[in-house]
Every structure is written in structure tokens, then in C-alpha cells.
Design an enzyme around this catalytic site. Structure first.
Site, mmCIF file in Angstrom:
data_model
loop_
_atom_site.group_PDB
_atom_site.id
_atom_site.type_symbol
_atom_site.label_atom_id
_atom_site.label_comp_id
_atom_site.label_asym_id
_atom_site.label_seq_id
_atom_site.Cartn_x
_atom_site.Cartn_y
_atom_site.Cartn_z
ATOM 1 N N SER A 138 0.797 -1.242 0.000
ATOM 2 C CA SER A 138 0.000 0.000 0.000
ATOM 3 C C SER A 138 0.821 1.280 0.000
ATOM 4 C CB SER A 138 -0.935 0.023 1.209
ATOM 5 O OG SER A 138 -2.068 -0.735 0.913
ATOM 6 N N LYS A 168 0.464 3.446 -2.923
ATOM 7 C CA LYS A 168 -0.762 4.231 -3.119
ATOM 8 C C LYS A 168 -0.489 5.735 -3.064
ATOM 9 C CE LYS A 168 -3.600 0.417 -1.456
ATOM 10 N NZ LYS A 168 -4.391 -0.162 -0.350
ATOM 11 N N TYR A 187 -3.659 -2.754 -10.411
ATOM 12 C CA TYR A 187 -3.555 -2.509 -8.965
ATOM 13 C C TYR A 187 -2.645 -3.550 -8.285
ATOM 14 C CZ TYR A 187 -5.015 -2.552 -4.063
ATOM 15 O OH TYR A 187 -5.017 -2.553 -2.689
ATOM 16 N N TYR A 211 -4.750 3.328 7.946
ATOM 17 C CA TYR A 211 -6.092 2.733 8.053
ATOM 18 C C TYR A 211 -6.729 3.060 9.391
ATOM 19 C CZ TYR A 211 -3.823 0.143 4.356
ATOM 20 O OH TYR A 211 -3.124 -0.181 3.252
ATOM 21 N N VAL A 247 1.120 -3.738 3.770
ATOM 22 C CA VAL A 247 1.077 -5.046 4.427
ATOM 23 C C VAL A 247 2.341 -5.878 4.185
ATOM 24 C CG1 VAL A 247 -1.443 -5.241 4.584
ATOM 25 C CG2 VAL A 247 -0.260 -6.149 2.563
HETATM 26 N N1 GLU Z 1 -2.203 -5.311 -2.125
HETATM 27 C C1 GLU Z 1 -2.754 -5.237 -0.785
HETATM 28 C C2 GLU Z 1 -4.243 -5.443 -0.864
HETATM 29 O O1 GLU Z 1 -4.845 -4.951 -1.762
HETATM 30 C C3 GLU Z 1 -2.407 -3.907 -0.201
HETATM 31 C C4 GLU Z 1 -2.902 -3.738 1.195
HETATM 32 C C5 GLU Z 1 -1.943 -2.989 2.116
HETATM 33 O O2 GLU Z 1 -0.738 -2.952 1.882
HETATM 34 O O3 GLU Z 1 -2.410 -2.466 3.113
HETATM 35 O O4 GLU Z 1 -4.826 -6.103 -0.054
#
Ligand code: GLU
Length: 305
Positions: free
Chosen positions: A66, A69, A193, A241, A259
Site C-alpha cells: 500500500s 498508493k 492494482y 487505516y 502489508v
Molecule cells: N495489495 C494489498 C491489498 O490490496 C495492499 C494492502 C496494504 O498494503 O495495506 O490487499
């Protein structure tokens, strides 16, 4: 004096982290990530003057997940400007990173671009009007340019592993499509993605890639200053989050977690920090990475407050 303090501090933190028994739990919903050794730890700092400091496994590549992002949001805003905010909000979600419930309650407009649904929308915006290959080349190219390092790539096995098990993200994408909030076919957007999440880099490369977010004197100027401020604001309020408030309370810096166990944190005008420890806490944020940043911020007196 300060440079020595930074290195001493990183060395001490790395030494202490090596003794920790409770390291959190590696993400196992992406099978490739479940195999990562949780005993690894790395931390890197790049200062506004251009000095780099590293400790631990900072030459080992890890999955950015993430954290990408932030870069994708910067590109999407560059393409579409403020129109993007019609498709995605900018409020903290107070829910898990992959939550579906809120998306249904709020008619398919994700709360923010850093939760999965929101990042699927920003990826979709970057993809609009072209092939996934071109969109991915722009995202990877942006990260490479930010880091000043072309040796940053997508790990295909991680992307395929998530693609094969990403039922929840498929559900989110179809939900967005149902609310006419996707411009491309859900499979195309998701393929893009998953691949951008699978960008692999070291903490040293990530700390360098974060330079544009601190408004560094050295390094590339990829985004105009007002937008840099807003990206930092989003990181501060939504970067962890459902743990964003707790992270702001403990560390006091804008940051984005992934993650894969990485966190990119920014000390505006002063430093870009990348930390990696694969074990996660209950919110999906790096457990020891957060502790390390809390220590470093406290010892260096780095805070935006
Ligand atoms: N590729 C992971 C997902 O879509 C990213 C989530 C993250 O890093 O928090 O679940």
C-alpha cells in the site's frame, strides 16, 4: 553532530529490535508474503541535505504494497486534478483497509485513496485511456525517478499470488463498477492494482523515493508544493487505516504503511524515513516498524506537532 546522532540512533534501534520476541504476524492472505522471514528489520533515513543513513537489512528488497498508493495518488492527481475527488473522498475511514461495508453504505465512493477501494479508483484513473502496461510503466517510472534509481521493479510472483487470492479486492472492484465508479473493466484495473502493489524496493530506495514529499532541496521535484502538502495531509490522516489516529499519537509524522511491513514517514523539510519489519499488528501495520519510528521521532525530536 546531528548526522552522527542519526546513525547512532538507527544502530541502537536496530540492535534493540533484533531482541524482540513479539514481532507481529506476517500478512498471510497473500501467500507469497506469508513466506517472508519476520526476523528481518531495516531502517533508512535520507535528510533534506541529501545524506543517507541505514541500519539493518536495508539492502534487502521487500514488497511495498500500500505504500505505492501515495505515488499512484500523486500521478492520478497530476492527470485529473481536483476532479479526482468526485470519485474518492479524503476522510479517515475508521474501518479496515479492505472493508466492503462502508463502500456499500456510501454508494460506491470510497472514503479515501489509501484504503483498498480508494486505491483501486486512483489506479483506475491512471489506467484510463491506455493499456495496463503503460500505466504500470508510469507508476514504476515515477517511483524510480523519485528514488533516482532504475533498479526498482515489480515482483511478478507477488502480483500473481495476490491476483489468485484477491477475492475481496475483486468484490470491491465489482462494487465500484456497479456504482459506475470504474472507467475500465474491473479485471483490467485490478491487474494494474495488484502489479503496482507488488513493486519491490529496499528501505534505502524507499527513503530516497520519499524525498519529494519532504520538499527536499536535493532530489527531484515531481509534484508542486501545495500538492505535496496535501499528500502529507492524507498520509497523516489516512496512512495507517484504522490505526491512523494511534500512529499520529505515537509518532506524530505523516506516513504510509503497507502489508509487506514497510512504512514511509516524512519529516517535512527535514527527512524521509523508510522502515521495514514484516510482522504486522492487528490493523495491518508493521508492529516493530511503528515502534522504531516512535523511538526515532522521539530521540530526534521530529514531529509535525
Ligand atoms: N495489495 C494489498 C491489498 O490490496 C495492499 C494492502 C496494504 O498494503 O495495506 O490487499
Amino acid at each position: 553532530m546531528i548526522p552522527n546522532r542519526i546513525q547512532t540512533c538507527l544502530d541502537q534501534i536496530t540492535k534493540d529490535m533484533a531482541t524482540r520476541a513479539d514481532r507481529g504476524v506476517v500478512a498471510d492472505y497473500i501467500p507469497e508474503l506469508a513466506q517472508i522471514d519476520p526476523h528481518q528489520f531495516a531502517i533508512s533515513v535520507v535528510t533534506a541535505e541529501g545524506q543517507t543513513y541505514c541500519a539493518g537489512d536495508c539492502q534487502v528488497g521487500f514488497s511495498a504494497q500500500s505504500i505505492t498508493k501515495v505515488f499512484t495518488l500523486a500521478i492520478a492527481l497530476g492527470r485529473s486534478g481536483d476532479q479526482l475527488w468526485q470519485r474518492v473522498g479524503r476522510e479517515p475511514s475508521g474501518t479496515a483497509f479492505n472493508s466492503i461495508v462502508q463502500l456499500e453504505n456510501e454508494n460506491g465512493r470510497p472514503r479515501n485513496p489509501f484504503m483498498n477501494a480508494g486505491a483501486i479508483v486512483t489506479t483506475d484513473e491512471v489506467l484510463a485511456g491506455r493499456e495496463p502496461k503503460q500505466a504500470l510503466a508510469e507508476i514504476v517510472g515515477f517511483v524510480q525517478a523519485a528514488a533516482g534509481d532504475n533498479d526498482i521493479h515489480i515482483n511478478e510472483s507477488v502480483a500473481r499470488s495476490e491476483q489468485a487470492h484477491g477475492h475481496r479486492n475483486f468484490a470491491l472492484a465489482h462494487f465500484l463498477a456497479d456504482h459506475s465508479n470504474l472507467k475500465n473493466a474491473p479485471e483490467m484495473t485490478l491487474g494494474t492494482y495488484f502489479h503496482q502493489c507488488a513493486i519491490e524496493l529496499t528501505t534505502q530506495q524507499l527513503a530516497r523515493a520519499g524525498r519529494f514529499l519532504m520538499g527536499a532541496k536535493h532530489g527531484p521535484r515531481l509534484v508542486a508544493k501545495p500538492r505535496v502538502r496535501r499528500l502529507n495531509a492524507m498520509m497523516m490522516t489516512c496512512g495507517h487505516y484504522d490505526g491512523s489516529g494511534e500512529f499520529a499519537f505515537r509518532v506524530g509524522l505523516p506516513a504510509k504503511s503497507g502489508v509487506g511491513g514497510g512504512i514511509l514517514a516524512i519529516v517535512p523539510g527535514v527527512a524521509s524515513i523508510a522502515v521495514w519489519s514484516p510482522g504486522l499488528d492487528h490493523n495491518g501495520n508493521s508492529k516493530l516498524g511503528t515502534e522504531a519510528l516512535e523511538r526515532l521521532a522521539h530521540e530526534m525530536d521530529w514531529s509535525v506537532f
